[in-house]
Motif scaffolding. Structure first.
Motif, short mmCIF file in Angstrom:
data_model
loop_
_atom_site.label_atom_id
_atom_site.label_comp_id
_atom_site.label_asym_id
_atom_site.label_seq_id
_atom_site.Cartn_x
_atom_site.Cartn_y
_atom_site.Cartn_z
N ILE A 302 1.11 -1.47 -0.01
CA ILE A 302 0.22 -0.54 0.32
C ILE A 302 0.54 1.59 -0.02
O ILE A 302 1.84 1.18 1.08
CB ILE A 302 -1.09 0.07 1.10
N THR A 303 0.60 1.99 -0.98
CA THR A 303 1.51 3.42 -1.12
C THR A 303 0.80 4.52 -0.06
O THR A 303 -0.88 4.87 -0.47
CB THR A 303 1.19 4.30 -2.39
N ALA A 328 -3.74 0.61 11.81
CA ALA A 328 -4.96 -0.71 11.80
C ALA A 328 -5.81 -1.19 10.47
O ALA A 328 -6.18 -1.33 9.93
CB ALA A 328 -5.59 0.23 12.61
N GLU A 329 -5.85 -2.49 11.47
CA GLU A 329 -6.79 -3.48 10.81
C GLU A 329 -8.15 -3.72 10.45
O GLU A 329 -9.02 -2.86 11.43
CB GLU A 329 -6.78 -4.80 10.92
N GLY A 330 -8.87 -3.66 9.27
CA GLY A 330 -10.20 -3.65 8.87
C GLY A 330 -10.81 -1.65 8.75
O GLY A 330 -9.92 -0.58 9.04
N PRO A 338 2.55 0.81 15.00
CA PRO A 338 3.28 1.71 13.94
C PRO A 338 4.20 0.46 13.16
O PRO A 338 3.95 -0.31 13.72
CB PRO A 338 4.31 2.37 14.92
N VAL A 339 3.67 1.49 11.53
CA VAL A 339 4.36 0.91 10.84
C VAL A 339 5.89 1.08 9.86
O VAL A 339 6.76 0.75 9.41
CB VAL A 339 3.24 0.26 9.43
N ALA A 340 6.23 2.53 10.41
CA ALA A 340 7.40 3.52 9.98
C ALA A 340 7.20 4.49 10.94
O ALA A 340 6.57 5.42 11.37
CB ALA A 340 7.01 4.12 8.64
N THR A 341 8.59 5.10 10.94
CA THR A 341 9.25 6.13 11.85
C THR A 341 10.18 6.78 10.55
O THR A 341 10.94 6.01 9.75
CB THR A 341 9.61 5.65 12.39
#
Length: 344
Positions: A302-303, A328-330, A338-341
């Motif tokens: 996902i971008t 978050a899912e859904g 967190p997924v990126a910093t």
């Protein structure tokens, strides 16, 4: 005292009381009397042309022409009295300890001279900020005719009222900024040099950026503004953090408050308006490039794109800055991780 017109010749005496007040307290009084001699003679009094009230900014040079005429064609003498002349009853300059106003003092050019009518004199006064006060200055002007003997001369009086006002604070600017814990507006302006020691600068604010219809010669803040801060005269910047809301327009003005019971206010500065921007990044795009699962390769992608916070300047909050991307899912997910910093 106006007596128009005596019906019988004679000598008449009037007594009156002069009171001196200071800060609302009566501190002294004196009684004076005046004699009026009524004669039956073929002479009409001279006249001074009506004078409009003057309103000038401190530091301006006043040059007001005074014109007097006599209906009988007699020569006339124009003279003037009042605090700005700083002269005593004998016409001599008062010593420094008895000065009625700070220098420079006013002059009446061609005053006291016998002139053919229509006669002219010029009231000249170089004003300055040390002479500021809330009450106006009253200049009493007198014209006396010079008829042939033995006809007695007559006089007329006219008052020139001068309101001296303080100049506005110049160069006011306003821009949104940020502090670690709250929204803020940063104000800057040029150094203000008018006014005696103890002069304060008052910052005013109102919601909305509607223009103000301010009549000429009006001092103080226009209606609708509330005070948010009082600063020393030496201040040239202020950060407003008081109950600011995003999406609301704010208008600012600054007014100088002069010291003393009769100090008064300056003209308000020009109005500076702004609307607080969103000092947060705004997500502008979320695109599913590919799908997958945790058990297949390659995984989905996902971008995510966003804009940097509008209105945030490099010097705000001290930097450096960091973006943190959470997921978050859904579609209705609330458990973000967190997924990126990204450091900037």
């Amino acid at each position: 005292l106006c007596w128009d017109a005596p019906g019988e010749e004679g000598q008449y005496n009037f007594a009156f009381i002069v009171e001196e007040w200071r800060n609302g307290v009566l501190i002294g009084e004196i009684t004076r009397d005046m004699q009026i001699i009524v004669l039956d003679q073929p002479n009409r009094r001279p006249l001074i042309q009506p004078l409009a009230e003057l309103c000038v900014e401190a530091g301006s040079l006043i040059n007001q022409t005074i014109t007097a005429t006599d209906p009988d064609g007699h020569r006339v003498i124009i003279s003037g009295f009042g605090g700005p002349f700083n002269t005593g009853p004998d016409g001599q300059t008062l010593p420094q300890a008895q000065q009625l106003v700070p220098p420079a003092f006013a002059r009446l050019i061609n005053g006291g001279l016998v002139q053919n009518q229509p006669a002219q004199a010029t009231f000249s006064w170089q004003t300055n900020c040390n002479q500021l006060r809330d009450e106006p200055y009253d200049i009493t002007l007198k014209v006396t005719d010079v008829p042939p003997r033995p006809i007695a001369g007559l006089v007329s009086f006219q008052t020139l009222r001068i309101r001296l006002i303080g100049p506005a604070v110049q160069g006011l600017t306003a821009r949104p900024t940020a502090q670690a814990s709250r929204r803020a507006v940063l104000l800057n302006w040029q150094a203000y040099t008018c006014g005696a020691q103890g002069t304060q600068l008052i910052v005013y604010r109102k919601e909305g950026c509607t223009p103000d219809n301010i009549p000429p010669c009006t001092t103080g803040a226009p209606p609708g503004y509330v005070e948010v801060a009082r600063l020393p005269q030496t201040a040239t910047t202020y950060t407003d953090t008081a109950a600011l809301r995003r999406g609301i327009g704010y208008a600012y003005r600054i007014v100088a408050r002069y010291p003393g019971a009769n100090g008064g206010f300056s003209v308000a500065s020009t109005q500076q308006c702004l609307e607080l921007p969103l000092l947060v990044p705004v997500i502008t795009q979320v695109t599913v490039d590919s799908t997958g699962s945790s058990t297949t390769r390659p995984a989905g992608q996902i971008t995510v794109r966003w804009s940097r916070p509008l209105g945030l300047q490099p010097g705000d909050l001290g930097g450096p800055y960091q973006y943190r991307l959470l997921r978050a899912e859904g579609l209705n997910g609330t458990s973000f991780t967190p997924v990126a910093t990204i450091n900037t």
